[in-house]
Every structure is written in C-alpha cells, then in structure tokens.
Design a protein around this motif. Structure first.
Motif, PDB file in Angstrom:
ATOM      1  N   LEU A  71       0.803  -1.218   0.000  1.00 46.13           N
ATOM      2  CA  LEU A  71       0.000   0.000   0.000  1.00 46.13           C
ATOM      3  C   LEU A  71       0.842   1.278   0.000  1.00 46.13           C
ATOM      4  N   LYS A  72       2.133   1.165   0.226  1.00 44.80           N
ATOM      5  CA  LYS A  72       3.001   2.334   0.103  1.00 44.80           C
ATOM      6  C   LYS A  72       2.994   2.864  -1.329  1.00 44.80           C
ATOM      7  N   ALA A  73       2.717   1.981  -2.288  1.00 43.73           N
ATOM      8  CA  ALA A  73       2.658   2.385  -3.690  1.00 43.73           C
ATOM      9  C   ALA A  73       1.296   2.974  -4.064  1.00 43.73           C
ATOM     10  N   TRP A  74       0.373   2.985  -3.117  1.00 42.99           N
ATOM     11  CA  TRP A  74      -0.980   3.503  -3.346  1.00 42.99           C
ATOM     12  C   TRP A  74      -1.289   4.529  -2.254  1.00 42.99           C
ATOM     13  N   PRO A  75      -0.627   5.683  -2.249  1.00 43.53           N
ATOM     14  CA  PRO A  75      -0.753   6.622  -1.131  1.00 43.53           C
ATOM     15  C   PRO A  75      -2.138   7.238  -0.979  1.00 43.53           C
ATOM     16  N   ASP A  76      -2.987   7.113  -2.006  1.00 44.61           N
ATOM     17  CA  ASP A  76      -4.342   7.672  -1.896  1.00 44.61           C
ATOM     18  C   ASP A  76      -5.353   6.638  -1.415  1.00 44.61           C
ATOM     19  N   ARG A  77      -4.889   5.431  -1.097  1.00 45.11           N
ATOM     20  CA  ARG A  77      -5.786   4.387  -0.596  1.00 45.11           C
ATOM     21  C   ARG A  77      -5.504   4.147   0.888  1.00 45.11           C
ATOM     22  N   GLU A  78      -6.426   3.472   1.557  1.00 43.71           N
ATOM     23  CA  GLU A  78      -6.286   3.301   3.003  1.00 43.71           C
ATOM     24  C   GLU A  78      -6.148   1.832   3.397  1.00 43.71           C
ATOM     25  N   TYR A  79      -5.413   1.634   4.467  1.00 40.68           N
ATOM     26  CA  TYR A  79      -5.233   0.315   5.071  1.00 40.68           C
ATOM     27  C   TYR A  79      -5.991   0.325   6.387  1.00 40.68           C
ATOM     28  N   ASN A  80      -6.931  -0.591   6.522  1.00 40.92           N
ATOM     29  CA  ASN A  80      -7.738  -0.724   7.735  1.00 40.92           C
ATOM     30  C   ASN A  80      -7.453  -2.081   8.361  1.00 40.92           C
ATOM     31  N   ILE A  81      -6.930  -2.086   9.557  1.00 43.24           N
ATOM     32  CA  ILE A  81      -6.702  -3.336  10.283  1.00 43.24           C
ATOM     33  C   ILE A  81      -7.712  -3.406  11.411  1.00 43.24           C
ATOM     34  N   GLU A  82      -8.462  -4.490  11.465  1.00 44.19           N
ATOM     35  CA  GLU A  82      -9.482  -4.635  12.497  1.00 44.19           C
ATOM     36  C   GLU A  82      -9.196  -5.837  13.375  1.00 44.19           C
ATOM     37  N   GLY A  83      -9.728  -5.778  14.579  1.00 43.72           N
ATOM     38  CA  GLY A  83      -9.543  -6.886  15.505  1.00 43.72           C
ATOM     39  C   GLY A  83      -9.736  -6.422  16.931  1.00 43.72           C
ATOM     40  N   ASN A  84      -9.513  -7.352  17.841  1.00 40.63           N
ATOM     41  CA  ASN A  84      -9.675  -7.055  19.264  1.00 40.63           C
ATOM     42  C   ASN A  84      -8.396  -6.431  19.808  1.00 40.63           C
ATOM     43  N   PRO A  85      -8.464  -5.212  20.335  1.00 38.73           N
ATOM     44  CA  PRO A  85      -7.237  -4.552  20.812  1.00 38.73           C
ATOM     45  C   PRO A  85      -6.642  -5.208  22.055  1.00 38.73           C
ATOM     46  N   PHE A  86      -7.383  -6.143  22.668  1.00 38.83           N
ATOM     47  CA  PHE A  86      -6.862  -6.844  23.841  1.00 38.83           C
ATOM     48  C   PHE A  86      -6.207  -8.170  23.467  1.00 38.83           C
TER      49      PHE A  86
END
Length: 253
Positions: A71-86
């Motif tokens: 995704l560094k090559a796609w600076p106008d797109r977003e990376y969303n990581i989801e999960g339990n923070p615990f």
C-alpha cells in the motif's frame, strides 16, 4: 498504478480474509493475498481491510506486513486493520501504522464478528487503547450495534468513527422486517453523526442490499465488504466485481 475517478462520499474497502482462508488450505501460497489486493486497488477499491485473528486461521502476520508494504505504492488508498485490541491487534498497529484501526470485541475463537462494544461497560478499558492508536497516526473506529443510545458514549471515549454491524439488516433483507431494520440503522447513524462521529458499516453487505443501505445513510463514510465480494469475484473476477460494487455505491448516491 491505475487511475480512478474521484473518491465518492462512501468509500469501498475490501476485506481479504476469505482469500487468505482459501490459501491456508494448502501450502502453495495461492491464491495470493497481495495479488488480490493489487487487483482490487487497480479496479478502483479505496482501501484494503484485514482482520488478523490470533489463531491465524486466515490473515497471517506476514500478510499484514506485506500488504502494508504494497500500500506504500498507493498513497491515496487506506489500510484498515481490524480486531480485538486486547489480543494481537495493537502489535500490528505499532508495526505498520495503518490509516484506520477498527476495534472489534471478538473472542479468540469466535467464528465471525457478531456484536459491538457495550457502554459504559467497555469504556475505561478502551479509552487508553484508542488514544494509543491515535498517537500512532491511526483513525479509530469502534464496531458497534445499531443502538442510537450508544453513539455519544463511543465519542466520549475518543473514537473517530463507528462501524455499524450490519448483519441484522442483511438478514432481514428478504423479510417483512427489512424496512424496520433499515430505519433502525438510519437512526443509529444519525445519532453517531450528531455525536460528532463519522460512520462506517460492514458485515454481510452485498450487491443486492448495498445500494439501498447507502442511499438511506447518505453520510456513510465507508463500507467494508469481504465475504460476498470475494464470492462474487470467484464468478466475475476482481475487476468486474469491484466495478459493480462501485456502481452500487455511485447509483445510490
């Protein structure tokens, strides 16, 4: 890098968990999660979502890092990581600095996400982790049931957005309860907006029910779609599938 039309009001983030699930049934490295991400981005997807669970039954730690590099090559797109923070989520947030983090109250062995956070019960333990993720540059979204009374509390603990858990809406699509569920989500979204939160949505959205949902919640910032989209891609290919989901969003707007 492929060009694309201007970003719509409602962005499409593609969840790649099911690509990883198929890959993990063999030791051949196919289908490739990074190749799937590349094809989705080339087709116009606005972001990539992954939900790396502690047992690595689909997305693995290596995938999280390889997608961050891609995704560094796609600076106008977003990376969303989801999960339990615990569980294991915060280690990934520190390592790859995604644009968005979605906190989900899954248990470790949970089959799939099936409920949101509960306030005030979860407030004090979430507050420092929200601040920690934001200090690392991430926008924080909380996975929430469509309960209007919970939205101000989500804002009070520091969240930037909520992601409405849409399975009840999807399950009601072919039933007489469809209109009532849609109104429930509209009211919850408005409560979130009134509290100063942006609104995302996800879970069991598909080409059939997506347009009506986006049309009814016009201020929706993002939809995260995985299972149905990947199933469609098995038949149509990534490019045609992404194009059709973007069409659903555009026509609804």
């Amino acid at each position: 890098m492929a060009s694309r039309s201007p970003r719509p009001r409602t962005a499409l983030s593609v969840n790649l968990n099911k690509v990883a699930l198929v890959r993990n049934t063999r030791h051949l490295g196919i289908p490739s999660v990074t190749r799937a991400a590349t094809l989705c981005l080339q087709a116009g997807a606005h972001g990539i979502t992954v939900h790396p669970r502690p047992d690595e039954r689909h997305i693995r730690a290596q995938d999280v890092h390889e997608l961050a590099e891609l995704l560094k090559a796609w600076p106008d797109r977003e990376y969303n990581i989801e999960g339990n923070p615990f569980h294991n989520l915060m280690d990934f947030v520190h390592a790859v600095r995604p644009q968005q983090v979605t906190f989900v109250p899954d248990s470790e062995g949970q089959f799939t996400s099936d409920h949101g956070w509960n306030f005030p019960a979860d407030a004090e333990r979430l507050r420092p982790l929200i601040a920690e993720a934001q200090a690392l540059g991430a926008r924080v979204s909380l996975f929430m049931d469509a309960e209007p009374g919970q939205m101000a509390a989500a804002k009070a603990v520091g969240a930037d957005r909520v992601e409405l858990y849409t399975e009840p809406y999807a399950a009601a699509w072919h039933t007489p309860q469809r209109a009532a569920q849609l109104e429930r989500f509209r009211v919850a979204a408005q409560a979130a907006l009134d509290a100063g939160l942006a609104v995302n949505a996800g879970h069991d959205l598909n080409r059939e029910n997506l347009g009506t949902f986006v049309h009814t919640l016009p201020a929706l910032s993002e939809v995260s779609i995985g299972h149905a989209l990947i199933a469609d891609a098995l038949e149509l290919g990534y490019s045609a599938t992404i194009a059709d989901y973007l069409r659903c969003i555009a026509e609804a707007a």
